[in-house]
Design an enzyme around this catalytic site. Structure first.
Site: not given
Ligand code: SAH
Length: 340
Positions: A82, A96, A103, A107, A110, A327
């Site tokens: 995406e 983006c 991944c 987390c 996410c 995000c």
């Molecule tokens: N792996 C990298 C980049 C991908 S995520 C990282 O962890 O930074 C990019 C951003 O989106 C990160 O700050 C991540 O924490 C945030 N993000 C992840 N899940 C989200 C959610 N459900 N709502 C808003 N931001 C989120």
């Protein structure tokens, strides 16, 4: 799009053909070789046969505010990634990009992590996502260009460092995309090896750290990778990065209801963030299942506590939530939204 044979084909051509082709593909965003009128017809036909330009993609239309768009790009092996275009009011366009299919970090908050990890993307596959939006803007919004690139899509760029940095250099190269390094940002969950490597590059791209908790145990619960890279180690690495580059670092902090958004959480965060060149970016949480988003009022209060403690802090406008392109909601799955 497959340009593997391009160098071979151009080898027997005069050197200026390279510049013509670079200009056509990476700046004019052609989608057919026939459109490159300064190339001889025979060469155009050869390129048409051997270097296909087509990008297999599905564009998801944003129904409401016309602010952000998501595209699903199908790669040669059938994997799907995406990418998102965020169109801001001031006509700035941010792309983006994803750096991996899926991944490996998992987390808790996410969506991408919940679907596991398939593979790394090549630099070409990363760049392809930008080309897709370059063509889109050219066709739909004459005159608008791509201003910023953020590596905040699917995946962890620092676990795919070599291809990530190759893509950054390609995007930055005046011969190709010519996107200024200060307009390119990478976000990491805190892979310290990557931060160290980036500090050694002669590139002024922006670094963002996904922090999300100031408490070590909470951070480990939310981000399993924090077990490997503890907060102390992470912040020490960031300080070295700042000492070496003199550049500001952004700390991303998701605002998750009753998980990390209390006054105590803010005070704890303030303790580690009140430092020169540290900037905290509070991110309204996009709900993906398990957690709820903090209220506007809670975010404002949290922000005030940080400000009062001398922390530089901003609140991120969240784009794309209505097309599940925001995000943390990227997971390479198709959904049944309207397409164009
Ligand atoms: N792996 C990298 C980049 C991908 S995520 C990282 O962890 O930074 C990019 C951003 O989106 C990160 O700050 C991540 O924490 C945030 N993000 C992840 N899940 C989200 C959610 N459900 N709502 C808003 N931001 C989120």
């Amino acid at each position: 799009m497959n340009l593997d044979k391009l160098s071979d084909i151009l080898k027997t051509e005069p050197p200026y053909r390279f510049s013509q082709v670079n200009q056509a593909v990476w700046q004019d965003f052609i989608s057919s070789w026939q459109a490159v009128s300064n190339l001889p017809k025979v060469l155009r036909e050869k390129l048409e046969r051997e270097c296909p330009l087509e990008i297999k993609a599905e564009l998801i239309k944003n129904n409401n505010k016309n602010k952000s768009f998501k595209a699903l790009i199908t790669l040669a092996d059938g994997e799907v990634v995406e990418t998102v275009l965020i169109r801001q009011k001031d006509k700035r366009n941010t792309v983006c990009v994803s750096s991996q299919v899926g991944c490996p970090l998992a987390c808790a908050f996410c969506a991408t992590g919940q679907f596991g990890f398939q593979r790394n993307l090549t630099a070409r596959e990363i760049v392809k996502q930008v080309v897709f939006w370059g063509r889109y803007l050219k066709a739909e919004n004459k005159g608008e260009k791509i201003d910023n690139i953020v590596f905040m899509g699917m995946g962890e760029a620092f676990l795919n460092y070599a291809e990530f940095i190759k893509a950054v250099k390609f995007l930055n190269n005046p011969e190709t995309f010519n996107i200024g390094s200060r307009r390119i940002s990478v976000s990491t969950a805190g892979i310290t090896e990557g931060i160290k490597k980036l500090a050694g590059e002669k590139l002024q791209i922006n670094l963002a750290i996904s922090l999300h908790a100031a408490d070590e145990n909470l951070r480990k619960d939310l981000m399993p990778i924090a077990k490997k890279y503890n907060l102390h180690e992470l912040l020490k690495t960031v300080d070295n990065y700042i000492a070496k580059t003199g550049r500001r670092v952004m700390f991303e902090y998701l605002m998750i209801k009753e998980v990390n958004d209390s006054d105590q959480d803010a005070l704890k965060l303030a303790k580690i963030m009140a430092r020169p060149l540290y900037l905290v970016n509070l991110i309204p949480y996009n709900e993906t299942g398990r957690f709820r988003a903090s209220s506007r009022e809670r975010i404002e209060k949290f922000k005030k506590i940080l400000e009062d403690a001398g922390v530089a802090v901003t609140v991120r406008l969240s784009f794309g939530a209505d097309i599940t392109a925001a995000c943390g909601q990227l997971c390479g799955r198709k959904n049944n939204l309207e397409k164009i």
